[in-house]
Motif scaffolding. Structure first.
Motif, short mmCIF file in Angstrom:
data_model
loop_
_atom_site.label_atom_id
_atom_site.label_comp_id
_atom_site.label_asym_id
_atom_site.label_seq_id
_atom_site.Cartn_x
_atom_site.Cartn_y
_atom_site.Cartn_z
N SER A 210 0.84 -1.20 0.00
CA SER A 210 0.00 0.00 0.00
C SER A 210 0.87 1.24 0.00
O SER A 210 1.88 1.33 0.68
CB SER A 210 -0.91 0.02 1.23
OG SER A 210 -0.13 -0.01 2.38
N SER B 296 -1.73 2.23 14.76
CA SER B 296 -2.15 0.95 14.18
C SER B 296 -1.59 0.70 12.79
O SER B 296 -1.44 -0.46 12.39
CB SER B 296 -3.68 0.87 14.12
OG SER B 296 -4.19 1.90 13.29
N PHE B 297 -1.25 1.78 12.05
CA PHE B 297 -0.82 1.58 10.66
C PHE B 297 0.08 2.74 10.27
O PHE B 297 -0.13 3.88 10.70
CB PHE B 297 -2.02 1.51 9.72
CG PHE B 297 -1.70 0.92 8.37
CD1 PHE B 297 -1.64 -0.45 8.21
CD2 PHE B 297 -1.47 1.73 7.28
CE1 PHE B 297 -1.35 -1.00 6.97
CE2 PHE B 297 -1.18 1.20 6.04
CZ PHE B 297 -1.12 -0.18 5.89
N PHE C 238 4.46 -3.34 11.98
CA PHE C 238 3.94 -3.49 10.62
C PHE C 238 4.14 -4.94 10.21
O PHE C 238 5.20 -5.52 10.44
CB PHE C 238 4.66 -2.54 9.66
CG PHE C 238 4.07 -2.53 8.28
CD1 PHE C 238 2.71 -2.34 8.08
CD2 PHE C 238 4.88 -2.69 7.16
CE1 PHE C 238 2.17 -2.32 6.81
CE2 PHE C 238 4.34 -2.66 5.89
CZ PHE C 238 2.99 -2.48 5.72
N ASP C 239 3.09 -5.55 9.62
CA ASP C 239 3.12 -6.99 9.36
C ASP C 239 4.27 -7.39 8.44
O ASP C 239 4.92 -8.43 8.64
CB ASP C 239 1.79 -7.43 8.74
CG ASP C 239 0.64 -7.31 9.73
OD1 ASP C 239 0.92 -7.29 10.94
OD2 ASP C 239 -0.53 -7.23 9.30
N CYS D 219 9.06 3.04 6.78
CA CYS D 219 7.71 3.34 7.25
C CYS D 219 7.74 4.61 8.08
O CYS D 219 8.69 4.85 8.84
CB CYS D 219 7.14 2.20 8.09
SG CYS D 219 6.92 0.66 7.18
N GLU E 41 -10.39 7.37 11.08
CA GLU E 41 -9.47 6.34 11.59
C GLU E 41 -8.71 6.83 12.82
O GLU E 41 -8.53 6.11 13.80
CB GLU E 41 -8.50 5.95 10.49
CG GLU E 41 -7.52 4.85 10.90
CD GLU E 41 -6.50 4.57 9.83
OE1 GLU E 41 -5.81 3.55 9.92
OE2 GLU E 41 -6.37 5.39 8.90
N ASN F 135 -1.75 7.73 15.27
CA ASN F 135 -2.29 6.52 14.66
C ASN F 135 -1.27 5.40 14.79
O ASN F 135 -0.47 5.16 13.88
CB ASN F 135 -2.63 6.77 13.19
CG ASN F 135 -3.27 5.55 12.54
OD1 ASN F 135 -3.69 4.62 13.21
ND2 ASN F 135 -3.36 5.57 11.22
#
Length: 743
Positions: free
Chosen positions: A256, A380-381, A333-334, A372, A293, A378
């Motif tokens: 993304s 979460s992402f 982050f995954d 990143c 969000e 935020n």
């Protein structure tokens, strides 16, 4: 009646001639009848009956011999053919009548209640005892009954035995009743007694609510054939334009992209008329979704946000200059879980935004990298995601252009990312033709703009080069700042060069280049910088000339991981190494003024942005240590474990908030809040409302007082700092570089 009746045979015999003919006729019928017994001459009584005739139904089939001999098998079962198949019962679970699949096939022909009792039971034992007692007590009664029946017995010719029995019954003695002997009853293991109980059924209750119906609106329009045709033509043109743009952009990465970049692409498509009418994918919808969000995350992590804003450790009042760290958000982050955090850096303008680079320190397991950018609003992402083909080893934000992010990669190339540009590709990247490094780039550092107002930055690599990069139009131009040549140390104690075999101030060169691992530029004199190497040495250099070092320090016995100038005092820098030590240096003194042995490899060390005497470090055992030289010169004022079964690699102070972020070798980043004892200088600045200039002078004075309390303050090196070893042609510039920033 049977004795006086005559038989029909005899009567028929007395009639003469007609008798034989009748007998012949009877014989013929007996011969032709299927049942000879009916016409038997002896059975003359049934001869007057009408003979039986076989009557066939009209629709009976005429079958031949083969069909008659064919066998038909019929299976008999115990099912009741008259049992109903559509029994409906009420289902309380589904609240409806359901057809029952179980049909009772039992049909009762006869039923009678029996009177048998089990002997082993209590009631059966009482009955048996009562029956035995009745037989013994009824002997006299039997004699009286015999007397009464004596006359009748004689009339029929019976013997007088009944009288004798009666006499015996009168003369007999009464027999006392004795209980029967108890018999040992064997337990019947198969004796089953059924016990059942009925539970209370809770009453069912229905709850219903009535809501207001949603508002409705009726829309109607008339579409003509040419309007439908125009709409189809416009849609085909939009699809064709989208395919052409996708073909030009090439194969896109599955990762993304940044949200700002997505908004830019949507705006571009709107301008081209591609998705102008698509409200769901518009930039305004993206911005609204981003706000929603963040609101959801704020509600989810409300307790952490409250601690970040208001929590203060009250136990600091009872501690003697010791503090604690409060864990806040954790950023993951995954796609970066199996990678190491190689660098963390806060944005200079947006204080809640920070960048994290992911790579690998295991040189046998290298793969792709990742950059990143997270926000404290935020957790979460990530806000921005930039994938790379090689591992990213270092990062640095531009101070005046906070959207520009420089990165050094493991393959030796450097790249510049722009968070405001669409896509996730770097806007500048070095190649082999543009002079990229041949070994991993360990650190990058933005510089002030040159005379032509071009952006530029420097990088250091293991290939022994410190290279300057200038952003010109669409490409990077490189210039060699200095080559880190290996030089034999002439100082017996390890420090500034002294004469041994050659002339004074001349180094003895060795073959090869030193492997640079870290560097930092002076905050006051931007041309002065220090470089750490894998050999453990630290070199002080200048951009004015690249022929020789200004100073050489035998700092460590293993690779130097970090060197950094003090943010307030321009003469002080700090270093850490894999040899378990942290050392604080004065650039005019050959030996360290402070040395801390932590007994574990040190991954990173950083000066505090709010105090000249405070620094923090992370170690391989997963601990964070905070030192304040003004309070304690020997021990840390805070030592706290942050992670388990992993190593901490890097950390960074937030320039505005009292928090730090630390990264580990499993891709996790943890934020920690400093307790009041760990940020006393910042609290004093806020309370006294000091200006930046006054506050900076007070911090410089604090460190100078700290140095004056040491024994080395009276040494000749501090009294008269030597000039840097430089050629005679560059003596003026060398002296200026050596003494730049001196106290």
């Amino acid at each position: 009646m049977g004795a006086t009746r005559r038989k029909p045979e005899k009567k028929a015999a007395g009639k003469g001639a007609k008798a034989p003919a009748k007998e012949v006729k009877v014989d013929d019928r007996a011969a032709t009848s299927p049942n000879p017994e009916e016409h038997d001459p002896d059975n003359v009584d049934e001869q007057w009956l009408q003979p039986k005739e076989m009557i066939k139904p009209d629709d009976q089939l005429d079958l031949d011999e083969a069909e008659l001999e064919k066998e038909f098998t019929r299976i008999l079962n115990a099912n009741n053919p008259h049992a109903p198949q559509n029994i409906a019962r009420y289902n309380y679970k589904e609240r409806a009548y359901k057809c029952s699949p179980n049909v009772e096939q039992l049909f009762m022909h006869f039923e009678m209640d029996g009177g048998l009792l089990f002997k082993g039971a209590e009631e059966g034992a009482k009955k048996s005892v009562a029956a035995e007692g009745g037989e013994g007590g009824g002997a006299g009664g039997a004699g009286d009954a015999a007397k009464q029946g004596e006359g009748g017995a004689k009339a029929e010719g019976g013997a007088p035995a009944g009288g004798a029995a009666g006499e015996e019954g009168v003369s007999a003695q009464p027999v006392e009743w004795q209980p029967p002997p108890k018999k040992e009853t064997l337990r019947n293991q198969f004796n089953f007694s059924e016990r059942a109980s009925q539970t209370f059924n809770n009453p069912h209750r229905d709850r219903e609510t009535s809501t207001e119906p949603p508002p409705r609106a009726t829309f109607s329009a008339t579409a003509t054939q040419w309007e439908i045709y125009d709409a189809y033509v416009l849609d085909q043109e939009r699809q064709k334009l989208a395919k052409e743009k996708a073909a030009k952009q090439g194969k896109k990465d599955e990762t993304s992209t940044s949200r700002v970049g997505a908004a830019k692409r949507l705006q571009a498509l709107d301008a081209a008329g591609n998705v102008a009418d698509d409200l769901v994918h518009s930039a305004s919808m993206l911005k609204s979704a981003k706000i929603v969000e963040r609101m959801v995350n704020q509600n989810t992590y409300d307790d952490i946000a409250q601690d970040f804003k208001y929590w203060e450790d009250a136990s600091d009042e009872f501690r003697d200059n010791e503090g604690t760290l409060l864990p806040l958000w954790k950023f993951t982050f995954d796609k970066a879980r199996k990678k190491s955090v190689t660098s963390v850096c806060f944005n200079p303008r947006y204080r809640d935004l920070f960048a994290v680079s992911y790579g690998s320190y295991d040189f046998l397991r290298q793969g792709s990298g990742l950059v990143c950018s997270f926000s404290l609003k935020n957790p979460s992402f990530p806000e921005f995601i930039f994938p790379t083909e090689s591992g990213v080893m270092c990062l640095d934000f531009h101070t005046q252009h906070p959207s520009l992010l420089a990165a050094g990669l493991y393959d030796g190339s450097v790249a510049v990312f722009d968070m405001q540009s669409p896509g996730n590709k770097p806007i500048f990247q070095s190649t082999t033709k543009s002079g990229k490094h041949t070994d991993p780039v360990w650190q990058v550092y933005w510089q002030e703009d040159d005379l032509d107002k071009n952006l530029n930055f420097c990088s250091v690599s293991s290939d022994g080069r410190v290279t300057g990069w200038t952003l010109v139009k669409n490409e990077l131009h490189h210039t060699e700042v200095i080559e880190l040549k290996l030089a034999e140390n002439m100082a017996s104690a390890g420090g500034l060069e002294k004469e041994r075999d050659g002339p004074a101030g001349v180094e003895q060169p060795l073959f090869g280049l030193a492997c640079g691992t870290t560097f930092d530029f002076n905050k006051k004199s931007d041309h002065l910088f220090i470089v750490g190497t894998e050999e453990g040495r630290i070199y002080k250099c200048s951009k004015a000339y690249n022929s020789q070092y200004l100073s050489t320090y035998d700092a460590h016995h293993m690779a130097v991981y970090t060197v950094q100038w003090n943010k307030f005092h321009s003469d002080i820098f700090i270093s850490c190494s894999a040899d378990w030590t942290i050392k604080v240096w004065h650039h005019n003194h050959p030996t360290p003024i402070f040395t801390f042995d932590l007994k574990v490899p040190v991954g990173d060390v950083v000066w505090s942005p709010y105090a000249s005497t405070v620094f923090a470090c992370v170690t391989a055992d997963g601990k964070v240590r905070v030192y304040d030289l003004h309070l304690n010169k020997h021990e840390p004022i805070c030592e706290q474990a942050v992670v388990r079964k992993s190593k901490l690699t890097h950390l960074s102070f937030n320039p505005s908030y009292p928090i730090i972020i630390v990264g580990d070798d499993r891709g996790g980043v943890t934020s920690l809040k400093l307790s009041p004892n760990l940020r006393k200088s910042l609290n004093e600045k806020i309370q006294k409302n000091l200006e930046d200039a006054n506050y900076r002078e007070s911090e410089i004075l604090k460190f100078n007082n700290l140095i004056s309390s040491l024994e080395i303050a009276n040494t000749p090196e501090f009294a008269d700092a030597p000039a840097a070893a430089a050629p005679a042609a560059a003596a003026g510039a060398g002296a200026e570089d050596a003494n730049a920033g001196a106290a």
